[in-house]
Design a protein around this motif. Structure first.
Motif, PDB file in Angstrom:
ATOM      1  N   ASP A 192     -56.204  37.076 -83.633  1.00  0.00           N
ATOM      2  CA  ASP A 192     -56.072  35.692 -84.104  1.00  0.00           C
ATOM      3  C   ASP A 192     -56.913  34.725 -83.270  1.00  0.00           C
ATOM      4  N   GLY A 203     -56.791  31.552 -83.576  1.00  0.00           N
ATOM      5  CA  GLY A 203     -56.038  30.315 -83.405  1.00  0.00           C
ATOM      6  C   GLY A 203     -56.520  29.161 -84.261  1.00  0.00           C
ATOM      7  N   THR A 204     -57.302  29.434 -85.303  1.00  0.00           N
ATOM      8  CA  THR A 204     -57.872  28.377 -86.131  1.00  0.00           C
ATOM      9  C   THR A 204     -57.037  28.042 -87.365  1.00  0.00           C
ATOM     10  N   ASP A 222     -49.002  31.329 -86.846  1.00  0.00           N
ATOM     11  CA  ASP A 222     -48.195  30.242 -86.281  1.00  0.00           C
ATOM     12  C   ASP A 222     -48.526  28.879 -86.901  1.00  0.00           C
ATOM     13  N   GLU A 278     -56.882  31.689 -91.523  1.00  0.00           N
ATOM     14  CA  GLU A 278     -57.595  31.202 -90.336  1.00  0.00           C
ATOM     15  C   GLU A 278     -59.046  30.862 -90.648  1.00  0.00           C
TER      16      GLU A 278
END
Length: 186
Positions: free
Chosen positions: A26, A28-29, A57, A179
């Motif tokens: 991931d 994180g985007t 998330d 993402e």
């Protein structure tokens, strides 16, 4: 076990593996793309979810949205029942609910018009494979009977599959955010 149930079980097992691999990589985007979508719906009541296992998330996007209107999280009240949604704010006191997802200690319930929906797998036509409890399908059906309700699938791009074993009661997603992209299926 019926043929469809066996197909869904096999699809869930494969989807868990794909999601675990995607989660490990991931970037994180995803939450940023989810925030960009939600910016067009400022103030509209929405529900996200408290991520469990290897779910992508949504919390940063939920925190941003909470500055502009009500944001909630799902609460399972009973097997076979629709979800209820409790108001959520960053830093509020939470406790473990059913299946380990966090829920507010002192819930204040409301009805969202946008649901950010976790999933195991999705199709580009809006099909969604969940964990098998039918909670989101029952909930979306009930909410959509009252008013337009957007279902936004939030997942890793690797969770896309060509086809899923779906039933007539399975509710379709309106949008999918990964993402890497925001897909409008309406």
């Amino acid at each position: 076990m019926s043929d469809l149930a066996a197909e869904k079980d096999a699809a869930r097992k494969a989807a868990f593996v794909r999601r675990k691999t995607a989660h490990a990589a991931d970037p994180g985007t995803g939450a940023g793309l989810l925030s960009s979508l939600l910016a067009g719906y400022r103030g509209v009541p929405l529900s996200g979810y408290m991520p469990i296992r290897t779910e992508i998330d949504p919390l940063p996007a939920m925190a941003e949205a909470s500055a502009h209107g009500p944001v909630g999280v799902p609460v399972i009240v009973a097997k076979g029942a629709p979800l209820r949604f409790a108001r959520w704010e960053p830093e509020m006191e939470m406790e473990s609910g059913v299946f380990g997802a966090l829920v507010p200690v002192r819930p204040v319930f409301f009805e969202p018009e946008i649901l950010i929906v976790p999933l195991l797998a999705f199709t580009i036509s809006g099909g969604r494979l969940g964990y098998g409890g039918g909670f989101y399908d029952r909930t979306l059906e009930a909410l959509r009977a009252k008013r337009p309700t957007l279902a936004v699938g939030f997942a890793y791009a690797a969770q896309e599959v060509e086809a899923l074993p779906l039933e007539p009661t399975d509710q379709r997603l309106d949008l999918i955010v990964t993402e890497t992209a925001v897909l409008d299926l309406r």
